[in-house]
Design a protein around this motif. Structure first.
Motif, PDB file in Angstrom:
ATOM      1  N   GLU A 190       0.827  -1.207   0.000  1.00 50.40           N
ATOM      2  CA  GLU A 190       0.000   0.000   0.000  1.00 50.40           C
ATOM      3  C   GLU A 190       0.867   1.266   0.000  1.00 50.40           C
ATOM      4  OE1 GLU A 190      -2.498  -0.430   3.360  1.00 50.40           O
ATOM      5  OE2 GLU A 190      -3.819  -1.934   2.426  1.00 50.40           O
ATOM      6  N   HIS A 191       1.976   1.224   0.748  1.00 51.60           N
ATOM      7  CA  HIS A 191       2.860   2.401   0.767  1.00 51.60           C
ATOM      8  C   HIS A 191       3.533   2.582  -0.594  1.00 51.60           C
ATOM      9  CE1 HIS A 191       5.332   5.484   2.619  1.00 51.60           C
ATOM     10  NE2 HIS A 191       6.418   4.921   2.079  1.00 51.60           N
ATOM     11  N   LEU A 192       3.940   1.491  -1.229  1.00 46.31           N
ATOM     12  CA  LEU A 192       4.540   1.584  -2.564  1.00 46.31           C
ATOM     13  C   LEU A 192       3.537   2.139  -3.573  1.00 46.31           C
ATOM     14  CD1 LEU A 192       6.570  -1.755  -2.787  1.00 46.31           C
ATOM     15  CD2 LEU A 192       7.462   0.555  -2.424  1.00 46.31           C
ATOM     16  N   ALA A 193       2.271   1.769  -3.408  1.00 42.51           N
ATOM     17  CA  ALA A 193       1.246   2.285  -4.326  1.00 42.51           C
ATOM     18  C   ALA A 193       1.106   3.806  -4.172  1.00 42.51           C
ATOM     19  CB  ALA A 193      -0.085   1.592  -4.042  1.00 42.51           C
ATOM     20  N   GLU A 194       1.218   4.299  -2.943  1.00 40.67           N
ATOM     21  CA  GLU A 194       1.140   5.753  -2.723  1.00 40.67           C
ATOM     22  C   GLU A 194       2.358   6.451  -3.338  1.00 40.67           C
ATOM     23  OE1 GLU A 194       0.774   6.340   1.426  1.00 40.67           O
ATOM     24  OE2 GLU A 194      -1.227   5.445   1.581  1.00 40.67           O
ATOM     25  N   VAL A 195       3.529   5.845  -3.183  1.00 37.85           N
ATOM     26  CA  VAL A 195       4.742   6.439  -3.769  1.00 37.85           C
ATOM     27  C   VAL A 195       4.646   6.445  -5.295  1.00 37.85           C
ATOM     28  CG1 VAL A 195       7.231   6.164  -4.029  1.00 37.85           C
ATOM     29  CG2 VAL A 195       6.168   5.819  -1.792  1.00 37.85           C
ATOM     30  N   ALA A 196       4.167   5.323  -5.881  1.00 39.01           N
ATOM     31  CA  ALA A 196       4.020   5.258  -7.335  1.00 39.01           C
ATOM     32  C   ALA A 196       3.033   6.297  -7.841  1.00 39.01           C
ATOM     33  CB  ALA A 196       3.558   3.846  -7.734  1.00 39.01           C
ATOM     34  N   LYS A 197       1.964   6.505  -7.099  1.00 41.09           N
ATOM     35  CA  LYS A 197       0.981   7.526  -7.495  1.00 41.09           C
ATOM     36  C   LYS A 197       1.592   8.919  -7.437  1.00 41.09           C
ATOM     37  CE  LYS A 197      -3.712   9.072  -6.435  1.00 41.09           C
ATOM     38  NZ  LYS A 197      -4.884   8.893  -5.538  1.00 41.09           N
ATOM     39  N   ALA A 198       2.408   9.170  -6.384  1.00 42.33           N
ATOM     40  CA  ALA A 198       3.047  10.472  -6.259  1.00 42.33           C
ATOM     41  C   ALA A 198       4.069  10.710  -7.364  1.00 42.33           C
ATOM     42  CB  ALA A 198       3.713  10.595  -4.895  1.00 42.33           C
ATOM     43  N   GLU A 199       4.682   9.637  -7.861  1.00 43.98           N
ATOM     44  CA  GLU A 199       5.686   9.759  -8.928  1.00 43.98           C
ATOM     45  C   GLU A 199       5.083   9.590 -10.319  1.00 43.98           C
ATOM     46  OE1 GLU A 199       8.916  10.415  -8.681  1.00 43.98           O
ATOM     47  OE2 GLU A 199       8.869  10.605  -6.492  1.00 43.98           O
ATOM     48  N   ASN A 200       3.737   9.475 -10.416  1.00 41.87           N
ATOM     49  CA  ASN A 200       3.032   9.307 -11.696  1.00 41.87           C
ATOM     50  C   ASN A 200       3.506   8.046 -12.434  1.00 41.87           C
ATOM     51  OD1 ASN A 200       1.496  11.702 -11.409  1.00 41.87           O
ATOM     52  ND2 ASN A 200       3.260  12.905 -12.125  1.00 41.87           N
TER      53      ASN A 200
END
Length: 605
Positions: free
Chosen positions: A174-184
């Motif tokens: 879930e944390h990686l998904a948030e980071v990926a979303k922040a990095e587009n």
């Protein structure tokens, strides 16, 4: 070129609520700050990359905050980080103690974060004891370590200990998904799940892997790209192998395993993954345990579908066989062969073509039908393992014989046999030139049947049935009960008939039965012959030959009332060998002078 900041630093949590997977510890620290119950010495321990240093920095900043500070104030003048790996001497600790005495110029507390504190020497630990137990009111020590067992007990007793746990796969994903979303970055759920599993509970490792895979795959993060970059064996291989095992397709299983090895994967890693795959399939078969499966939703569906095609017993046996292979792998001299044998055993678990041997300690025999080559297509393999050529297979009697009786020494007929013993059908009705009766023609299958009529194996159910049929045939061939003779006979005549029978047994080569029949002397009581043996095994062997023995004695003595009474007397003992001492004692009984001879020359026995 713009300076790149790794995700582990760029997305380091700044407040307690952003810390991943350590809810209990962050809540405890927040409540301790609010209620003014914060200890002056804290010990943060746990695996790497789970947030120990991050929580220490957040705590140091939070205890100095009073709400009037500037935005972005980090209180760097009040936070001192010391690496105990490079500052582990007594002098380093003395310098630290001298600094502790000076109160802070900004804020209320000086916070000393000592990382890798287990690297301090014993002398440094002892020098640090007094200050750690009674520090100034403005000083707070936060010790961080990954190896708590290396810290001396006197230090542990002066600290409030917080044990950080490994972060769960779901929380990391879930944390990686948030980071990926922040990095587009477009990232597949399965791809993030593989990264989370590879991190082994460390969020910093997960973010490092994430950066590496993004550098390889770009803005589109797929499962294939992650498995290729991390050199992880894709779970689709295990699904493919499992399907082949359920189909008993041994050749294709071995080819697939060769493809896996050709991609550079280790056989040990593969067999461990296969055991884990069977475990996950077993978990999917029950709704109560399905939550133990830590995979993405798409993969969970695949696991559920394959688990419906497998039986629980297959999975349990499969886990056992794969685990045994795992334990033997490092000590094996031929590791590839070990794994291939394991796969062949797994492929044989659901094979229904042949019955499994119940006395094989849970091991499963590879079906021989998989190892047939083209040269055996013109021959038939019987259930006893013998080969019946097509020339014999045509006869129905030979066909029955191949199923019930072991056929051995089958060869082509010689020229003499083909000319004399097996004439053609056209000559069957013709008389011989000398006017004698025509020779009786015997077909080759019939010759084989007669040759093997008495050759019955004791290793199958059909052989037992065959023996019962022979026994019934012998009983049926007995003379009519109304005309049976019952002449009287003496014990000497019985002994003579008994000796004659044992002689015939010896000529037939039945030496085991001969030793049993000559073990004792049969005793006659009326028409009953009493036999006594020392154990049940010998009794059973003699009872197998009872009908033939009775038939001989009744016909020889012309008395069909004769019967055998076989009993077991365990006190009866027949000694076949003597020790050296026993031989000497026997010789001494025969000649007492032997003892004098032994003493005279001081001989050993």
């Amino acid at each position: 070129m713009e300076h790149f900041i790794v995700s582990a630093r760029k997305y380091r949590p700044a407040v307690f609520k952003d810390v991943v997977g350590q809810q209990a510890i962050t809540n405890t620290l927040e409540n301790a700050i609010e209620n003014n119950h914060l200890a002056q010495a804290l010990l943060f321990t746990g695996p790497r990359g789970v947030g120990k240093t991050t929580c220490a920095r957040i705590l140091a900043k939070k205890i100095n905050s009073d709400g009037n500070e500037k935005e972005g104030e980090d209180f760097a003048f009040n936070i001192f980080e010391l690496d105990a790996a490079s500052n582990n001497s007594v002098d380093d600790i003395r310098n630290l103690i001298d600094q502790v005495r000076i109160p802070p110029q900004v804020g209320k507390y000086k916070v000393y974060i000592i990382d890798e504190v287990h690297m301090l020497s014993s002398a440094a630990f002892n020098a640090f004891l007094k200050t750690l137990e009674e520090p100034p009111k403005h000083a707070i020590f936060i010790l961080a370590t990954t190896e708590k067992h290396k810290i001396i007990p006197t230090i542990l007793s002066r600290c409030q200990i917080f044990d950080f746990r490994r972060i769960g796969v779901r929380d990391i994903k879930e944390h990686l998904a948030e980071v990926a979303k922040a990095e587009n970055i477009e990232a597949e759920d399965d791809a993030l799940h593989i990264i989370a599993q590879k991190a082994d509970g460390a969020l910093r490792d997960a973010l490092s892997i994430f950066d590496r895979v993004v550098s390889f795959a770009g803005k589109n993060l797929t499962r294939e790209a992650v498995t290729e970059n991390l050199n992880v064996l894709d779970y689709t291989w295990y699904f493919q192998i499992s399907d082949l095992l359920l189909e008993n397709n041994i050749p294709q299983v071995l080819v697939t395993y060769n493809d896996i090895l050709s991609k550079g994967f280790d056989g040990h890693h593969f067999i461990m993954g296969l055991a884990s795959h069977f475990r996950d399939l077993l978990v999917c078969k029950n709704q109560e345990t399905i939550n133990l499966l830590e995979v993405g939703e798409q993969v969970k569906t695949m696991y559920f579908e394959q688990s419906q095609k497998t039986s629980t017993q297959f999975l349990i046996d499969g886990i056992d066989i794969a685990n045994t292979c795992d334990l033997k792998y490092k000590n094996s001299q031929n590791q590839r062969l070990l794994v291939e044998l394991c796969l062949m055993q797994l492929a044989s678990l659901t094979f229904q073509g042949e019955k499994k041997n119940s006395n094989n300690d849970g091991r499963f025999v590879i079906p021989p039908s998989y190892f047939k080559s083209e040269k055996f297509t013109s021959e038939k393999i019987t259930s006893a393992g013998s080969i019946v050529p097509k020339s014999i297979e045509k006869g129905e009697k030979a066909k029955e014989l191949s199923e019930e009786i072991e056929i051995t020494n089958v060869s082509e007929p010689s020229e003499e046999l083909s000319k004399e013993s097996i004439p053609s059908e056209n000559n069957n009705s013709e008389e011989n030139p000398d006017g004698s009766e025509p020779q009786k023609v015997i077909e080759r299958p019939q010759i084989l049947a007669e040759r093997n009529a008495k050759k019955v194996s004791a290793l199958s159910l059909k052989s037992i049935q065959k023996k019962q049929e022979i026994k019934q045939e012998m009983v049926a061939n007995q003379p009519d009960a109304e005309n049976l003779p019952s002449n009287e006979f003496s014990e000497e005549e019985m002994q003579a008939a008994w000796t004659e029978y044992t002689t015939s047994v010896e000529s037939d080569g039945k030496y085991n039965l001969l030793s049993h029949l000559t073990m004792g002397v049969p005793k006659l009581d009326g028409s009953i012959i009493h036999l006594e043996f020392p154990n049940q095994t010998i009794k059973t062997e003699v009872e197998r030959a009872k009908y033939e023995l009775l038939g001989f004695l009744r016909e020889k003595l012309q008395n069909y009332d004769i019967d055998l009474d076989i009993t077991v007397n365990e006190t009866v003992e027949k000694r076949y060998a003597y020790t050296t001492r026993e031989k000497f004692e026997k010789m001494k009984e025969m000649n007492p002078m032997i003892e004098k001879l032994r003493k005279e020359f001081d001989l050993d026995i």
